[in-house]
Design a protein around this motif. Sequence first.
Motif, mmCIF file in Angstrom:
data_model
loop_
_atom_site.group_PDB
_atom_site.id
_atom_site.type_symbol
_atom_site.label_atom_id
_atom_site.label_comp_id
_atom_site.label_asym_id
_atom_site.label_seq_id
_atom_site.Cartn_x
_atom_site.Cartn_y
_atom_site.Cartn_z
ATOM 1 N N THR A 190 0.860 -1.187 0.000
ATOM 2 C CA THR A 190 0.000 0.000 0.000
ATOM 3 C C THR A 190 0.896 1.237 0.000
ATOM 4 O O THR A 190 2.123 1.119 0.014
ATOM 5 C CB THR A 190 -0.978 -0.020 1.196
ATOM 6 N N ARG A 191 0.309 2.426 -0.052
ATOM 7 C CA ARG A 191 1.086 3.659 -0.109
ATOM 8 C C ARG A 191 2.059 3.790 1.063
ATOM 9 O O ARG A 191 1.725 3.294 2.140
ATOM 10 C CB ARG A 191 0.122 4.864 -0.104
ATOM 11 N N ALA A 193 4.490 4.606 -2.556
ATOM 12 C CA ALA A 193 5.080 3.781 -3.615
ATOM 13 C C ALA A 193 6.576 3.582 -3.373
ATOM 14 O O ALA A 193 7.155 2.593 -3.798
ATOM 15 C CB ALA A 193 4.844 4.430 -4.976
ATOM 16 N N ARG A 199 10.902 0.187 -3.383
ATOM 17 C CA ARG A 199 9.804 0.574 -4.272
ATOM 18 C C ARG A 199 8.791 -0.547 -4.472
ATOM 19 O O ARG A 199 9.129 -1.724 -4.460
ATOM 20 C CB ARG A 199 10.376 0.986 -5.641
ATOM 21 N N VAL A 200 7.548 -0.149 -4.654
ATOM 22 C CA VAL A 200 6.483 -1.093 -5.012
ATOM 23 C C VAL A 200 6.737 -1.526 -6.458
ATOM 24 O O VAL A 200 7.110 -0.681 -7.284
ATOM 25 C CB VAL A 200 5.115 -0.383 -4.868
ATOM 26 N N ASP A 202 6.656 -1.976 -10.254
ATOM 27 C CA ASP A 202 6.038 -1.057 -11.230
ATOM 28 C C ASP A 202 4.687 -1.535 -11.737
ATOM 29 O O ASP A 202 3.770 -0.740 -11.923
ATOM 30 C CB ASP A 202 6.975 -0.855 -12.434
ATOM 31 N N LEU A 205 1.623 -0.283 -10.150
ATOM 32 C CA LEU A 205 1.306 1.142 -10.307
ATOM 33 C C LEU A 205 0.825 1.436 -11.727
ATOM 34 O O LEU A 205 0.435 2.553 -12.037
ATOM 35 C CB LEU A 205 2.547 2.002 -10.020
ATOM 36 N N SER A 206 0.844 0.408 -12.586
ATOM 37 C CA SER A 206 0.574 0.628 -14.016
ATOM 38 C C SER A 206 -0.901 0.877 -14.309
ATOM 39 O O SER A 206 -1.226 1.426 -15.362
ATOM 40 C CB SER A 206 1.035 -0.588 -14.819
#
Length: 258
Positions: A190-191, A193, A199-200, A202, A205-206
């Motif tokens: 979760t937030r 990112a 990092r989460v 990619d 987040l797409s």
Amino acid sequence: MRFDIFTLFPQMFEGPLTESIIKRAREAGIVEIHLHNIREYATDKHKTTDDTPYGGGGGMVMKAEPIFRAVEAVLGLPPRRAGEPTPPPCPIILLTPQGRPFTQEVAAELSQLERVVLICGRYEGVDERVREHLATDEISIGPYVLSGGELPAMVIVDAVVRLLPGALGDPEGARKDSYAMGLLEHPHYTRPADFRGWRVPDVLLSGHHARVAEWRRQESLLRTLVRQPEMLSKAPLTEEDRRFLEALCSRIQELLGQ
Ligand code: ADE
């Protein structure tokens, strides 16, 4: 659904059964949980519930009489005697490390029942006549010995209640559970990112739903393969899942030069 739990320590259940999902399920009338103190059914003036074992040896054994009396009173059964078996109206489960292993399948099986009795053993053990002539089933929550059946009873109630329709906020929640799907769950994020430079992935987040679904499925398969490979033989796998796993295995063989 209704649970009747027989214990010498009803106060141990304060907390686990009065918070969060179980609390809400009780308030919504999805589950009733009744605690019964076995001590109240002892007949002597000291309210004795345990005694030394026949044949000697250390420790104490829980007496049969208070447990029989308690369960019979609550279920409205006549006193049982040798040669007069009265079938009980619902399963009577004794919690013991010698019982059948508790799994997600057993939780699902219990969640289909209207009523379940749980008897929490304590001390060195419970008089064998409880197992033979009162209990209809015995369950162990794992291959280790706890001080009594109270924690196992809480584990069972928790695992069963979350399967009852309406108990979880997300109606799909229980079905999506890793064990229910037959695979371990994919990772969750979760937030923010970027948390301290971690990092989460990619793809999450797409905003591309199909790619997210594919990534999650592959992460589930990978995790299951690495951590609980025996689950794969029972999991409902699609053709695509099989192709992914086979490609993975071929790649590993290649890397190992086989
Ligand atoms: N009582 C003590 N240990 C236990 C276990 N592992 N499962 C169920 N009941 C128990």
